[in-house]
Design a protein around this motif. Structure first.
Motif, PDB file in Angstrom:
ATOM      1  N   LEU A   5     -58.529   0.928  44.244  1.00 58.76           N
ATOM      2  CA  LEU A   5     -58.535   0.323  45.571  1.00 58.76           C
ATOM      3  C   LEU A   5     -58.794   1.330  46.673  1.00 58.76           C
ATOM      4  O   LEU A   5     -59.396   0.999  47.683  1.00 58.76           O
ATOM      5  N   PHE A  24     -59.488 -13.179  48.169  1.00 58.23           N
ATOM      6  CA  PHE A  24     -58.374 -13.197  47.219  1.00 58.23           C
ATOM      7  C   PHE A  24     -57.407 -14.323  47.563  1.00 58.23           C
ATOM      8  O   PHE A  24     -56.931 -15.033  46.676  1.00 58.23           O
ATOM      9  N   ALA A  29     -54.919 -15.728  44.924  1.00 57.11           N
ATOM     10  CA  ALA A  29     -54.394 -14.421  44.529  1.00 57.11           C
ATOM     11  C   ALA A  29     -53.836 -13.704  45.757  1.00 57.11           C
ATOM     12  O   ALA A  29     -54.255 -12.601  46.110  1.00 57.11           O
ATOM     13  N   ASP A  31     -51.070 -12.286  46.108  1.00 58.46           N
ATOM     14  CA  ASP A  31     -50.436 -11.019  45.766  1.00 58.46           C
ATOM     15  C   ASP A  31     -51.442  -9.873  45.769  1.00 58.46           C
ATOM     16  O   ASP A  31     -51.137  -8.764  46.208  1.00 58.46           O
ATOM     17  N   VAL A  32     -52.658 -10.151  45.345  1.00 57.85           N
ATOM     18  CA  VAL A  32     -53.714  -9.133  45.372  1.00 57.85           C
ATOM     19  C   VAL A  32     -54.134  -8.864  46.819  1.00 57.85           C
ATOM     20  O   VAL A  32     -54.332  -7.707  47.206  1.00 57.85           O
ATOM     21  N   LEU A  35     -51.667  -6.651  48.357  1.00 60.98           N
ATOM     22  CA  LEU A  35     -51.806  -5.307  47.806  1.00 60.98           C
ATOM     23  C   LEU A  35     -52.929  -4.543  48.503  1.00 60.98           C
ATOM     24  O   LEU A  35     -52.763  -3.386  48.894  1.00 60.98           O
ATOM     25  N   VAL A  36     -54.066  -5.191  48.688  1.00 58.92           N
ATOM     26  CA  VAL A  36     -55.200  -4.553  49.370  1.00 58.92           C
ATOM     27  C   VAL A  36     -54.828  -4.212  50.810  1.00 58.92           C
ATOM     28  O   VAL A  36     -55.126  -3.118  51.297  1.00 58.92           O
ATOM     29  N   ARG A  57     -50.938  -1.391  39.938  1.00 58.02           N
ATOM     30  CA  ARG A  57     -50.543  -2.785  40.138  1.00 58.02           C
ATOM     31  C   ARG A  57     -51.770  -3.695  40.162  1.00 58.02           C
ATOM     32  O   ARG A  57     -51.752  -4.785  39.586  1.00 58.02           O
ATOM     33  N   TYR A  58     -52.828  -3.242  40.812  1.00 59.43           N
ATOM     34  CA  TYR A  58     -54.065  -4.027  40.827  1.00 59.43           C
ATOM     35  C   TYR A  58     -54.561  -4.239  39.396  1.00 59.43           C
ATOM     36  O   TYR A  58     -54.960  -5.345  39.025  1.00 59.43           O
ATOM     37  N   ASP A  59     -54.515  -3.185  38.600  1.00 54.52           N
ATOM     38  CA  ASP A  59     -54.963  -3.296  37.212  1.00 54.52           C
ATOM     39  C   ASP A  59     -54.108  -4.271  36.414  1.00 54.52           C
ATOM     40  O   ASP A  59     -54.591  -4.883  35.461  1.00 54.52           O
ATOM     41  N   LEU A  61     -52.616  -6.975  37.861  1.00 57.41           N
ATOM     42  CA  LEU A  61     -52.940  -8.292  38.397  1.00 57.41           C
ATOM     43  C   LEU A  61     -54.347  -8.749  38.023  1.00 57.41           C
ATOM     44  O   LEU A  61     -54.584  -9.922  37.774  1.00 57.41           O
ATOM     45  N   ILE A  62     -55.289  -7.812  38.029  1.00 56.56           N
ATOM     46  CA  ILE A  62     -56.692  -8.101  37.701  1.00 56.56           C
ATOM     47  C   ILE A  62     -57.105  -7.120  36.593  1.00 56.56           C
ATOM     48  O   ILE A  62     -57.775  -6.120  36.844  1.00 56.56           O
TER      49      ILE A  62
END
Length: 86
Positions: A5, A24, A29, A31-32, A35-36, A57-59, A61-62
């Motif tokens: 990210l 997102f 999404a 939550d993503v 996060l961003v 965390r991104y990894d 979630l996605i």
């Protein structure tokens, strides 16, 4: 290839990042999206450890780009009128 990210948020124009955040949320999404948004603030503060945690965390979630396709397909089933006919 996924780079994390921080390069994306650090190098892309703010309008592009904002569009990604909105996308997102549209796909369900949130939550993503959050996060961003958080990574943008972390980049401004130089919090390297927290940025690395956000990438991990991104990894979670996605885990693969196919997850994004799954989210888009689900959204298309829920609101087909939002999409142009094929």
């Amino acid at each position: 290839m996924r780079v994390g990210l921080d390069p994306a948020c650090g190098f892309l124009d703010r309008a592009v990042v904002a569009a990604a955040i909105s996308g997102f949320r549209y796909l369900g999404a949130g939550d993503v999206a959050e996060l961003v948004e958080g990574v943008e603030a972390l980049l401004a503060s130089g919090a390297d450890d927290e940025i690395e945690q956000a990438n991990l965390r991104y990894d979670q979630l996605i885990p693969a780009d196919s997850r994004l396709f799954d989210l888009a397909a689900a959204r298309m089933r829920e609101t087909p009128g939002d999409f142009a006919p094929a």
